[in-house]
Write a protein that holds these residues in place. Structure first.
Motif, mmCIF file in Angstrom:
data_model
loop_
_atom_site.group_PDB
_atom_site.id
_atom_site.type_symbol
_atom_site.label_atom_id
_atom_site.label_comp_id
_atom_site.label_asym_id
_atom_site.label_seq_id
_atom_site.Cartn_x
_atom_site.Cartn_y
_atom_site.Cartn_z
ATOM 1 N N THR A 132 0.841 -1.211 0.000
ATOM 2 C CA THR A 132 0.000 0.000 0.000
ATOM 3 C C THR A 132 0.871 1.255 0.000
ATOM 4 O O THR A 132 0.619 2.204 -0.763
ATOM 5 C CB THR A 132 -0.921 0.018 1.240
ATOM 6 N N LYS A 138 2.671 1.746 -3.377
ATOM 7 C CA LYS A 138 1.760 2.246 -4.417
ATOM 8 C C LYS A 138 1.480 3.729 -4.216
ATOM 9 O O LYS A 138 1.457 4.517 -5.181
ATOM 10 C CB LYS A 138 0.444 1.460 -4.394
ATOM 11 N N ASP A 139 1.280 4.128 -2.960
ATOM 12 C CA ASP A 139 1.046 5.548 -2.680
ATOM 13 C C ASP A 139 2.231 6.396 -3.141
ATOM 14 O O ASP A 139 2.054 7.485 -3.699
ATOM 15 C CB ASP A 139 0.839 5.758 -1.172
ATOM 16 N N ASP A 157 2.350 6.579 -6.890
ATOM 17 C CA ASP A 157 1.276 7.450 -7.395
ATOM 18 C C ASP A 157 1.511 8.917 -7.066
ATOM 19 O O ASP A 157 0.729 9.786 -7.495
ATOM 20 C CB ASP A 157 -0.075 7.015 -6.804
ATOM 21 N N LYS A 203 1.385 10.279 -4.061
ATOM 22 C CA LYS A 203 0.524 10.733 -2.966
ATOM 23 C C LYS A 203 1.349 11.425 -1.884
ATOM 24 O O LYS A 203 0.907 12.401 -1.266
ATOM 25 C CB LYS A 203 -0.224 9.535 -2.378
ATOM 26 N N TYR A 204 2.539 10.923 -1.653
ATOM 27 C CA TYR A 204 3.500 11.520 -0.723
ATOM 28 C C TYR A 204 4.861 10.882 -0.989
ATOM 29 O O TYR A 204 4.976 9.866 -1.683
ATOM 30 C CB TYR A 204 3.087 11.287 0.743
ATOM 31 N N THR A 211 -4.936 3.984 5.434
ATOM 32 C CA THR A 211 -5.381 4.975 4.451
ATOM 33 C C THR A 211 -6.130 6.114 5.125
ATOM 34 O O THR A 211 -5.950 7.295 4.789
ATOM 35 C CB THR A 211 -6.279 4.312 3.388
ATOM 36 N N ASP A 240 -4.716 9.911 4.975
ATOM 37 C CA ASP A 240 -5.547 10.964 4.356
ATOM 38 C C ASP A 240 -5.763 12.118 5.324
ATOM 39 O O ASP A 240 -5.737 13.290 4.925
ATOM 40 C CB ASP A 240 -6.907 10.377 3.932
#
Length: 274
Positions: A117, A120-121, A124, A126-127, A265, A269
């Motif tokens: 996870t 992947k973040d 992508d 995301k951070y 998650t 978030d």
């Protein structure tokens, strides 16, 4: 024979005897000098040997020697001592700081549950992910596997960030991560065996040499110092610990790192919005 000849013969015999005695005395003296000289040399050699042995015995070795070794920073690291390890896209606005000890069973469980996870973040955007390694289990259990594995992770980071992440995943996998009391990671050959499951490290002679030579041992010690400093600064002691913007990212208990993908998650978030 005349008395004169008899007297002369006696005198000559006495002279020959005197000369022979002097020669014998000289030989004895020379022999004594040689024996004394050899004894002195032997004593000095023995003293020198003892002195050398003492010096060698007092010379630091292993991880003590690593403290004074020349620092070699892994490629793909930054900061003063190369202890800033950040992975991810430059476009990512925030950074998740992850603190882990290679021997930590809770870290192994965390990686096995949430590693994919997190990766992947990061892929992508995301951070970004910043890794900080700890070695406190070596002092508690004790052993040296945490330090040795951290040094090997430095060797992997020198290859690429992808190799680093994949190797970290392999080390924490259910197949290769040992029990906390089993100091398997102290064995270079075991670390190389695990590395051979990673494409970028399989049969990589440069990586293997760095592991066996302890090229990144000093770096590992400095990384552990960074963990200690951050733990004091941000008030935490265990692993895994997650921080974003200097604040802990925790699961539903408000104390520990999230334990499930859904919990993780939700916590991330919230941290990204903070």
């Amino acid at each position: 024979m005349s008395k004169r000849n008899t007297q002369a013969a006696k005198t000559a015999a006495r002279e020959r005897l005197r000369i022979e005695r002097e020669r014998e005395a000289k030989r004895a003296k020379t022999k004594r000098q040689v024996i004394v000289a050899c004894s002195i040399v032997g004593v000095l050699a023995a003293a020198g040997g003892v002195g050398y042995a003492i010096v060698q015995a007092n010379k630091p070795d292993g991880w003590e020697a690593a403290k004074n070794a020349k620092l070699v920073k892994p490629a793909n690291a930054s900061g003063k001592d190369g202890t800033t390890v950040v992975i991810g896209k430059d476009s990512a606005k925030k950074t998740l700081v992850m603190y882990e000890d290679p021997r930590c069973p809770a870290c192994a469980q965390f990686e096995q549950t949430l590693g994919s996870t997190i990766h992947k973040d990061v892929e992508d955007g995301k951070y970004k992910l910043q890794y900080v390694g700890a070695t406190f289990i070596d002092g508690n259990v004790p052993g040296e596997g945490s330090k040795n594995a951290l040094s090997a992770l430095g060797a992997a980071l020198n290859v690429s960030t992808e190799a680093f992440l994949d190797y970290k995943t392999a080390l924490y996998s259910a197949k290769y991560h040992p029990d906390e009391t089993d100091d398997k990671f102290k064995d270079d050959n075991y670390l190389i065996k695990v590395a051979n499951t990673v494409d970028a490290l399989k049969g990589n002679k440069k990586f293997q040499t760095a592991v066996k030579d302890g090229t990144y041992d000093k770096w590992a010690l400095l990384m552990a110092d960074k963990f200690d400093a951050d733990a004091k600064k941000y008030d935490f002691s265990g692993t895994p610990t997650l921080l974003m913007d200097g604040k802990k990212v925790t699961g539903s208990d408000g104390q520990s790192a999230p334990g499930t993908p859904a919990d993780y998650t939700k916590a991330i978030d919230a941290a990204l919005k903070g």
